[in-house]
Scaffold this motif. Structure first.
Motif, PDB file in Angstrom:
ATOM      1  N   UNK A 160      38.973  49.920  43.721  1.00 58.17           N
ATOM      2  CA  UNK A 160      38.311  50.923  42.880  1.00 58.17           C
ATOM      3  C   UNK A 160      37.182  50.294  42.074  1.00 58.17           C
ATOM      4  N   UNK A 161      37.376  49.067  41.627  1.00 57.61           N
ATOM      5  CA  UNK A 161      36.316  48.368  40.893  1.00 57.61           C
ATOM      6  C   UNK A 161      35.160  48.014  41.827  1.00 57.61           C
ATOM      7  N   UNK A 162      35.474  47.465  42.994  1.00 53.17           N
ATOM      8  CA  UNK A 162      34.430  47.056  43.935  1.00 53.17           C
ATOM      9  C   UNK A 162      33.621  48.243  44.453  1.00 53.17           C
ATOM     10  N   UNK A 163      34.262  49.420  44.487  1.00 50.82           N
ATOM     11  CA  UNK A 163      33.564  50.626  44.947  1.00 50.82           C
ATOM     12  C   UNK A 163      32.769  51.300  43.837  1.00 50.82           C
ATOM     13  N   UNK A 164      32.837  50.749  42.622  1.00 50.81           N
ATOM     14  CA  UNK A 164      32.042  51.262  41.515  1.00 50.81           C
ATOM     15  C   UNK A 164      32.648  52.431  40.754  1.00 50.81           C
ATOM     16  N   UNK A 165      33.945  52.670  40.909  1.00 55.50           N
ATOM     17  CA  UNK A 165      34.589  53.780  40.206  1.00 55.50           C
ATOM     18  C   UNK A 165      35.067  53.394  38.809  1.00 55.50           C
ATOM     19  N   UNK A 166      35.449  52.150  38.635  1.00 56.92           N
ATOM     20  CA  UNK A 166      35.890  51.655  37.331  1.00 56.92           C
ATOM     21  C   UNK A 166      35.257  50.299  37.046  1.00 56.92           C
ATOM     22  N   UNK A 167      35.218  49.961  35.778  1.00 55.48           N
ATOM     23  CA  UNK A 167      34.896  48.584  35.401  1.00 55.48           C
ATOM     24  C   UNK A 167      36.116  48.006  34.690  1.00 55.48           C
ATOM     25  N   UNK A 168      36.276  46.700  34.790  1.00 54.92           N
ATOM     26  CA  UNK A 168      37.471  46.068  34.243  1.00 54.92           C
ATOM     27  C   UNK A 168      37.106  44.816  33.458  1.00 54.92           C
ATOM     28  N   UNK A 169      38.026  44.418  32.615  1.00 62.88           N
ATOM     29  CA  UNK A 169      37.934  43.131  31.931  1.00 62.88           C
ATOM     30  C   UNK A 169      39.339  42.701  31.537  1.00 62.88           C
ATOM     31  N   UNK A 170      39.490  41.449  31.231  1.00 66.67           N
ATOM     32  CA  UNK A 170      40.803  40.932  30.849  1.00 66.67           C
ATOM     33  C   UNK A 170      41.121  41.305  29.406  1.00 66.67           C
ATOM     34  N   UNK A 171      42.350  41.714  29.118  1.00 71.34           N
ATOM     35  CA  UNK A 171      42.731  42.000  27.731  1.00 71.34           C
ATOM     36  C   UNK A 171      42.921  40.704  26.951  1.00 71.34           C
ATOM     37  N   UNK A 172      42.717  40.781  25.674  1.00 71.64           N
ATOM     38  CA  UNK A 172      42.944  39.616  24.816  1.00 71.64           C
ATOM     39  C   UNK A 172      44.434  39.412  24.608  1.00 71.64           C
ATOM     40  N   UNK A 173      44.794  38.220  24.156  1.00 71.42           N
ATOM     41  CA  UNK A 173      46.194  37.951  23.827  1.00 71.42           C
ATOM     42  C   UNK A 173      46.672  38.912  22.738  1.00 71.42           C
ATOM     43  N   UNK A 174      45.770  39.262  21.828  1.00 71.53           N
ATOM     44  CA  UNK A 174      46.112  40.200  20.755  1.00 71.53           C
ATOM     45  C   UNK A 174      46.484  41.572  21.340  1.00 71.53           C
ATOM     46  N   UNK A 175      45.729  42.009  22.347  1.00 75.23           N
ATOM     47  CA  UNK A 175      46.016  43.298  22.977  1.00 75.23           C
ATOM     48  C   UNK A 175      47.362  43.277  23.693  1.00 75.23           C
ATOM     49  N   UNK A 176      47.639  42.193  24.397  1.00 76.82           N
ATOM     50  CA  UNK A 176      48.906  42.066  25.119  1.00 76.82           C
ATOM     51  C   UNK A 176      50.074  42.075  24.140  1.00 76.82           C
ATOM     52  N   UNK A 177      49.917  41.350  23.032  1.00 72.17           N
ATOM     53  CA  UNK A 177      50.976  41.310  22.019  1.00 72.17           C
ATOM     54  C   UNK A 177      51.164  42.673  21.365  1.00 72.17           C
ATOM     55  N   UNK A 178      50.067  43.388  21.115  1.00 68.27           N
ATOM     56  CA  UNK A 178      50.153  44.715  20.490  1.00 68.27           C
ATOM     57  C   UNK A 178      50.897  45.677  21.396  1.00 68.27           C
ATOM     58  N   UNK A 179      50.608  45.625  22.676  1.00 67.84           N
ATOM     59  CA  UNK A 179      51.295  46.501  23.635  1.00 67.84           C
ATOM     60  C   UNK A 179      52.783  46.198  23.670  1.00 67.84           C
ATOM     61  N   UNK A 180      53.112  44.931  23.717  1.00 69.14           N
ATOM     62  CA  UNK A 180      54.518  44.529  23.739  1.00 69.14           C
ATOM     63  C   UNK A 180      55.234  44.976  22.471  1.00 69.14           C
TER      64      UNK A 180
END
Length: 381
Positions: free
Chosen positions: A227-247
């Motif tokens: 989906x990213x390669x076809x241009x439908x979405x863009x992505x990036x890596x979440x920060x450690x802070x984001x991962x911890x917040x989700x958890x």
């Protein structure tokens, strides 16, 4: 199980505006339809109003915009619909945790082919009865329910948004203390992230305008990459802070559920509960995992009792418990449809927990232990 994290958002401006937290889910569905990878997308869109979440098969990607929102008054019928109507189709489907748990149980029973299904999971803090939803907004928010354009559960509150962008939230605890808020089964559910889905999506831990996605298997990874390669979405890596917040959010939600479990689980069921049963079979017919209606034990001649019609409650519910309690995914539908207000879901979920204590098997969650249908444990137990 493969597990990695990514933040994603749509590259379509219309989907960005209409969708939740970046619209990544809608754009992933659009990619699958546009590329002809699936025959249809099974998702939820509003019917009469936002409290009327209706499962809908979308075959034209331009229609996906109608599903681009969050609906906490949503049904749990996805497994039934796929098994009954789309077993021979390639389908992408949005699933809550109880949806994917029941779907996983049906895959184990070879009633759904996992190769035909793309499962896009939605993190879930709980669902609300449509009638209860309208009543509680009228009573607790001092707002006309018809003026609400969207709602979400966040930071321990049920938050509604009006057309002018203003928001109002009430603590879930306060609503549920008064008998409103989430459905009873949702309050005690401790599976909040649908990790059996190919990907699990939500706003927990996400940056504004982005969807936090947990990639759970190779199929999910290939889907995100494509989906990213076809241009439908863009992505990036979440920060450690984001991962911890989700958890942290997941942990808080699970602790809330465990408190409800401690308060509501009972060791015995009062006979007056069972005796209200009229044998209408509604609980059997709505169960997403109870599928063998034609050969159902309850339809066998030796179960018919000419002197006791409907069958005795203990016999009826006893057969149901012996066949299905170990596979209960706590969707709550049996309790929703019971005309006699029997706490069916509570009883089945309690039995499933007891079975888990003995075997370690959690319906629709466990991978490395076979379900009782195939397990030698069934003889011992």
């Amino acid at each position: 199980m493969l597990m990695s994290y990514v933040l994603a958002k749509s590259k379509d401006s219309a989907i960005l505006e209409a969708g939740e937290c970046g619209g990544a889910v809608t754009s992933i569905f659009k990619y699958l339809l546009d590329e002809g990878i699936v025959d249809g997308v099974l998702a939820v869109r509003p019917g009469v109003d936002i409290y009327d979440g209706v499962p809908t098969l979308i075959t034209d990607s331009e229609d996906l915009i109608s599903t681009a929102s969050s609906y906490h008054c949503a049904p749990t019928l996805m497994t039934d619909l796929i098994q009954t109507y789309f077993a021979d189709k390639k389908i992408a489907v949005s699933v809550k945790p109880c949806d994917i748990r029941s779907m996983d149980e049906m895959m184990k029973r070879h009633k759904i082919n996992p190769d035909n299904v793309y499962t896009v999971g939605l993190n879930c803090g709980g669902t609300v009865s449509p009638i209860t939803g309208r009543q509680m907004i009228d009573l607790f928010y001092d707002i006309n329910p018809d003026d609400v354009v969207s709602e979400e559960i966040d930071k321990g509150q049920f938050i509604v948004e009006l057309a002018d962008g203003t928001e109002k939230g009430v603590k879930i605890h306060d609503l549920e203390e008064e008998g409103y808020g989430r459905r009873n089964n949702c309050q005690r559910c401790s599976v909040k992230i649908p990790r059996k889905a190919n990907i699990a999506c939500g706003n927990w831990g996400a940056e504004d305008g982005w969807t936090f996605i947990e990639i759970n298997d190779e199929k999910g990874q290939e889907l995100i990459d494509a989906a990213r390669n076809a241009g439908y979405i863009e992505t990036k890596n979440p920060s450690e802070k984001s991962i911890e917040a989700r958890s942290k959010v997941e942990g808080i939600m699970i602790k809330m559920s465990e408190k409800v479990q401690d308060a509501t689980y009972v060791d015995t069921v009062a006979m007056e509960d069972w005796n209200r049963c009229i044998g209408c079979y509604a609980c059997r017919d709505i169960c997403p995992v109870c599928w063998c209606f034609e050969n159902c034990e309850l339809n066998k001649p030796y179960f018919k009792d000419e002197l006791n019609i409907p069958p005795s409650p203990i016999a009826f519910q006893g057969i149901r418990l012996s066949h299905m309690s170990f596979s209960c995914c706590n969707c709550g539908q049996c309790e929703d449809v019971c005309p006699m207000d029997i706490p069916v879901s509570l009883i089945f979920d309690k039995m499933q927990k007891k079975y888990c204590e003995r075997t370690g098997y959690v319906a629709g969650v466990t991978d490395d232990i076979k379900p009782p249908l195939y397990s030698p444990e069934k003889t011992e137990l």
